[in-house]
Design an enzyme around this catalytic site. Structure first.
Site, short mmCIF file in Angstrom:
data_model
loop_
_atom_site.label_atom_id
_atom_site.label_comp_id
_atom_site.label_asym_id
_atom_site.label_seq_id
_atom_site.Cartn_x
_atom_site.Cartn_y
_atom_site.Cartn_z
N GLU A 19 0.82 -1.21 0.00
CA GLU A 19 0.00 0.00 0.00
C GLU A 19 0.85 1.26 0.00
O GLU A 19 1.95 1.27 0.52
CB GLU A 19 -0.84 0.05 1.28
CG GLU A 19 -1.74 -1.13 1.46
CD GLU A 19 -2.49 -1.05 2.77
OE1 GLU A 19 -3.11 -2.05 3.13
OE2 GLU A 19 -2.46 0.00 3.44
N CYS B 113 3.45 8.39 1.04
CA CYS B 113 3.90 7.50 2.11
C CYS B 113 4.05 6.10 1.50
O CYS B 113 3.08 5.55 0.97
CB CYS B 113 2.86 7.49 3.23
SG CYS B 113 3.18 6.26 4.49
N CYS C 124 4.93 -6.93 7.97
CA CYS C 124 5.94 -6.44 8.91
C CYS C 124 6.14 -7.45 10.03
O CYS C 124 5.18 -8.08 10.49
CB CYS C 124 5.49 -5.10 9.50
SG CYS C 124 6.77 -4.33 10.50
N CYS D 171 3.63 -4.52 16.08
CA CYS D 171 3.02 -3.49 16.92
C CYS D 171 1.51 -3.77 17.02
O CYS D 171 0.86 -4.02 16.00
CB CYS D 171 3.25 -2.10 16.33
SG CYS D 171 4.99 -1.73 16.10
N CYS E 224 -1.31 -1.93 14.88
CA CYS E 224 -1.04 -1.72 13.46
C CYS E 224 -1.61 -2.84 12.61
O CYS E 224 -1.35 -4.02 12.85
CB CYS E 224 0.47 -1.62 13.27
SG CYS E 224 0.95 -1.55 11.55
N CYS F 77 -1.92 2.24 7.72
CA CYS F 77 -1.15 1.30 6.91
C CYS F 77 -1.57 -0.13 7.20
O CYS F 77 -1.81 -0.52 8.33
CB CYS F 77 0.35 1.53 7.07
SG CYS F 77 1.09 0.84 8.53
S1 SF4 Z 1 3.76 0.27 13.11
FE1 SF4 Z 1 3.22 -1.49 11.80
S2 SF4 Z 1 4.50 -1.27 9.98
FE2 SF4 Z 1 5.40 0.06 11.58
S3 SF4 Z 1 6.92 -1.25 12.62
FE3 SF4 Z 1 5.01 -1.49 13.77
S4 SF4 Z 1 4.02 -3.32 12.87
FE4 SF4 Z 1 5.60 -2.61 11.43
#
Ligand code: SF4
Length: 349
Positions: free
Chosen positions: A89, A102, A109, A113, A116, A330
């Site tokens: 994306e 962006c 990932c 987190c 996210c 995201c």
């Molecule tokens: S916020 Fe999302 S994309 Fe960014 S490091 Fe954490 S898990 Fe990965």
């Protein structure tokens, strides 16, 4: 071979190895990085036979738009498919000073987190420099205007794909390409210390942005697993060193989550840890993600938090919420597509 990832010198050597005349490398590089061509058919000053040869030997792996959503504030969210069928994306935002894109640096990932959506879809692989670059070019083609700023803040952890991200930065700032100013690039990390150290050694004039989101280990451990490896105080000590070494102001991103990290006490703790550092804090009203247990903080909470930081002399802004009527956080669109693909696979079986 991923032709968009090649520097001009690498492209020239690759052409020489294939007995393609040297001046063709200059023409092709210009088509790719100045005119943002996505196929050899557009390269009208190349003979047809050569175009066919190049298409076979050096395919142009640009990202293909699968979905484009435009919000009422004209923020555009792109879902792209890659040559291996994975999704990534990008988000295109219009500000007074121009267009910002962006971009994603990985498919999914590993960092996990908890707030996210990128983490929810799982990690697949890192992107090549050309795949990151093609998101910028696609956004510029869509906007019909020059992109002025880039933020590496989409899906993925840039420090976990360090070499390709550095290559991307050298290509996007190449004066023979779109020649973006290094100062207009922000690289965001969740706090991978070895990556920050490597970046510091390069003394680049870009902006380092830290996804901080908590002032202490107790809260940060609960929402960002990376903190167990690289605790807050070590991260902030390195940030202080980074700012002193590079003379570049660090940007701290702080997503406001109701009842989690938005108390006045958190604001005071954060202020005491950042005091005297060359930095700026961006408070971010989070978007609601259906799968996420976190809810946005109230306007009053954000105001109070921001006032405490400002009163302590910390430069603070509350980020304008863009694209809230589309899935602009995201990973949200990718997640949707993976699910839809899963549903259609399930209905086929
Ligand atoms: S916020 Fe999302 S994309 Fe960014 S490091 Fe954490 S898990 Fe990965």
């Amino acid at each position: 071979m991923d032709i968009l990832s090649l520097s001009f010198d690498e492209l020239s050597s690759a052409f020489a190895e294939n007995s393609i005349q040297g001046f063709r490398a200059k023409q092709v590089y210009e088509w790719l990085h100045r005119h943002l061509a996505v196929s050899y058919d557009e390269m009208t000053n190349l003979p047809k036979a050569l175009r066919a040869e190049l298409a076979e030997k050096f395919p142009i792996n640009t990202c293909k738009p699968e979905r484009v959503q435009t919000a009422s504030d004209s923020t555009v969210k792109f879902l792209y498919s890659l040559s291996d069928g994975e999704f990534i994306e990008s988000v295109l935002m219009k500000y007074k000073y121009g267009y910002t894109v962006c971009v994603s640096s990985q498919v999914g990932c590993k960092m996990g987190c908890r707030f996210c959506a990128s983490a929810l879809g799982g990690y697949k692989r890192s992107l090549t420099a050309g795949e990151i670059l093609s998101q910028v070019y696609a956004a510029q083609r869509h906007a019909g205007e020059r992109i002025s700023h880039i933020v590496l803040m989409g899906m993925g952890e840039p420090m976990d794909n360090f070499e390709n991200v550095m290559k991307f930065i050298s290509l996007v700032t190449d004066e023979n390409g779109i020649n973006l100013s290094m100062r207009n690039i922000s690289l965001s990390t969740c706090g991978v210390l070895p990556g920050i150290e490597r970046l510091m050694d390069k003394r680049l004039q870009l902006t380092l942005s830290i996804s901080l989101h908590a002032p202490n280990d107790a809260i940060r451990n609960a929402i960002m697993p990376v903190n167990r490896k690289y605790p807050v105080d070590e991260l902030l000590a390195l940030c202080r060193r980074y700012a002193e070494t590079t003379s570049r102001r660090i940007s701290f991103e702080y997503s406001m989550m109701s009842g989690v990290n938005d108390s006045d006490e958190c604001a005071r703790e954060l202020a005491s840890k950042l005091r005297g550092m060359l930095c700026h804090v961006n408070l971010i009203p989070i978007n609601e993600v259906a799968e996420s247990p976190f809810r946005p903080s109230s306007q009053e909470r954000i105001k109070s938090f921001s006032a405490i930081l400002s009163a302590s002399g910390i430069s603070t802004t509350v980020r304008r919420k863009l694209g809230s009527d589309i899935d602009a956080s995201c990973g949200q669109l990718r997640l949707k597509s993976i699910r839809e693909r899963g549903n259609s696979d399930a209905s086929r079986s």
